[in-house]
Enzyme design. Structure first.
Site, mmCIF file in Angstrom:
data_model
loop_
_atom_site.group_PDB
_atom_site.id
_atom_site.type_symbol
_atom_site.label_atom_id
_atom_site.label_comp_id
_atom_site.label_asym_id
_atom_site.label_seq_id
_atom_site.Cartn_x
_atom_site.Cartn_y
_atom_site.Cartn_z
ATOM 1 N N ARG A 100 0.838 -1.193 0.000
ATOM 2 C CA ARG A 100 0.000 0.000 0.000
ATOM 3 C C ARG A 100 0.872 1.240 0.000
ATOM 4 O O ARG A 100 1.694 1.425 0.901
ATOM 5 C CB ARG A 100 -0.907 -0.018 1.230
ATOM 6 C CG ARG A 100 -2.022 1.008 1.128
ATOM 7 C CD ARG A 100 -3.075 0.763 2.148
ATOM 8 N NE ARG A 100 -2.609 1.096 3.476
ATOM 9 C CZ ARG A 100 -3.369 1.605 4.432
ATOM 10 N NH1 ARG A 100 -4.647 1.800 4.198
ATOM 11 N NH2 ARG A 100 -2.883 1.880 5.603
ATOM 12 N N THR A 122 -0.846 7.628 -1.360
ATOM 13 C CA THR A 122 -2.106 7.530 -2.115
ATOM 14 C C THR A 122 -3.056 6.510 -1.490
ATOM 15 O O THR A 122 -4.237 6.488 -1.814
ATOM 16 C CB THR A 122 -1.835 7.092 -3.561
ATOM 17 O OG1 THR A 122 -1.274 5.767 -3.516
ATOM 18 C CG2 THR A 122 -0.858 8.019 -4.261
ATOM 19 N N ASP A 142 -3.199 -9.807 12.893
ATOM 20 C CA ASP A 142 -2.495 -9.817 11.609
ATOM 21 C C ASP A 142 -2.202 -11.265 11.228
ATOM 22 O O ASP A 142 -1.387 -11.943 11.872
ATOM 23 C CB ASP A 142 -1.183 -9.013 11.724
ATOM 24 C CG ASP A 142 -0.544 -8.845 10.358
ATOM 25 O OD1 ASP A 142 -0.440 -7.698 9.903
ATOM 26 O OD2 ASP A 142 -0.145 -9.866 9.744
ATOM 27 N N ASP A 198 1.520 -12.105 10.546
ATOM 28 C CA ASP A 198 2.322 -12.168 11.776
ATOM 29 C C ASP A 198 1.998 -13.425 12.575
ATOM 30 O O ASP A 198 2.891 -14.063 13.126
ATOM 31 C CB ASP A 198 2.037 -10.937 12.653
ATOM 32 C CG ASP A 198 2.766 -9.708 12.138
ATOM 33 O OD1 ASP A 198 3.712 -9.864 11.347
ATOM 34 O OD2 ASP A 198 2.376 -8.600 12.537
HETATM 35 N N1 URA Z 1 -5.006 -8.228 7.406
HETATM 36 C C1 URA Z 1 -4.821 -8.961 8.516
HETATM 37 O O1 URA Z 1 -3.871 -9.732 8.606
HETATM 38 N N2 URA Z 1 -5.691 -8.838 9.518
HETATM 39 C C2 URA Z 1 -6.761 -7.999 9.464
HETATM 40 O O2 URA Z 1 -7.526 -7.949 10.405
HETATM 41 C C3 URA Z 1 -6.930 -7.235 8.291
HETATM 42 C C4 URA Z 1 -6.045 -7.354 7.277
#
Ligand code: URA
Length: 210
Positions: free
Chosen positions: A105, A109, A201, A204
């Protein structure tokens, strides 16, 4: 549930997902559950694939037996978290061809920018399954599908583990022809685009990077 969206409410999927959501679940368990759940989701996302028959001999008789028709499927992992779903799906469909789409990302922008793109040849002749565990804003998923369509794909399905209503709406608007299969649709996105309640995430949690 609609033609555009399938929520896999199977008890095993929901049970495994609950363990994955728990913040105390360790990386190794999270990864193993993702592998298991991706196979159950793969079962659903491949429903309705075109079939043909081939003549075989069982030990007892000759028969026309059902077999998948057409070219090998293309599985496309949307990096990096897509790789967690990819592994399990590949175990179920070992002959599939595999591609990768990398997007980041742009912080100014806020638009997705491509940094890697490699897909199998003859995308136009294949059923293409794009995999990404978290359908959050839907911006990167919609951009990834744009790229797959530019490469010739016309028959695309999207497989995720969790979706936010915002992501589903974005995908429906951008790609109404791409059905989505997910284990659950959560409440909402938070102010930084994470799914709530979600599981954090996904990258992660599966790679142990946090
Ligand atoms: N990506 C992720 O890993 N977790 C989220 O909650 C949103 C996007």
């Amino acid at each position: 549930m609609s033609d555009h969206l399938t929520i896999v409410d199977h008890p095993l999927v929901q049970h495994k997902l609950t363990i994955m959501r728990d913040r105390d679940t360790p990386t190794a368990v999270f990864r193993q559950l993702l592998r298991e759940i991706s196979q159950l989701l793969a079962y659903e996302v491949t429903r309705g694939l075109e079939m043909t028959t081939k003549r075989i001999n069982t030990p007892m008789a000759e028969m026309d037996a059902p077999t998948l028709a057409g070219k090998k499927l293309a599985l496309i992992s949307i990096l990096r978290a897509g790789n967690g779903l990819l592994d399990g799906v590949l175990e179920l469909i070992p002959s599939a061809r595999v591609g990768f789409v990398g997007l980041y990302r742009d912080e100014e922008t806020l638009q997705p920018v491509q940094y890697y793109f490699k897909v199998p040849e003859a995308m136009e002749d294949r059923v293409v399954i794009a995999v990404d565990p978290m359908l959050a804003t839907g911006n990167s998923s919609a951009a990834a599908i744009d790229l797959l369509k530019q490469s010739g794909a016309t028959n695309i399905r999207f497989l995720c583990l969790l979706a936010a209503p915002e992501g589903i709406a974005r995908m429906k608007e951008a790609h109404p022809d791409v059905p989505i299969v997910t284990a659950a649709v959560d409440e909402r996105l938070n102010e930084v685009g994470y799914i709530v309640p979600g599981l954090g995430d996904a990258g992660d949690r599966m790679f142990g990077t946090k």
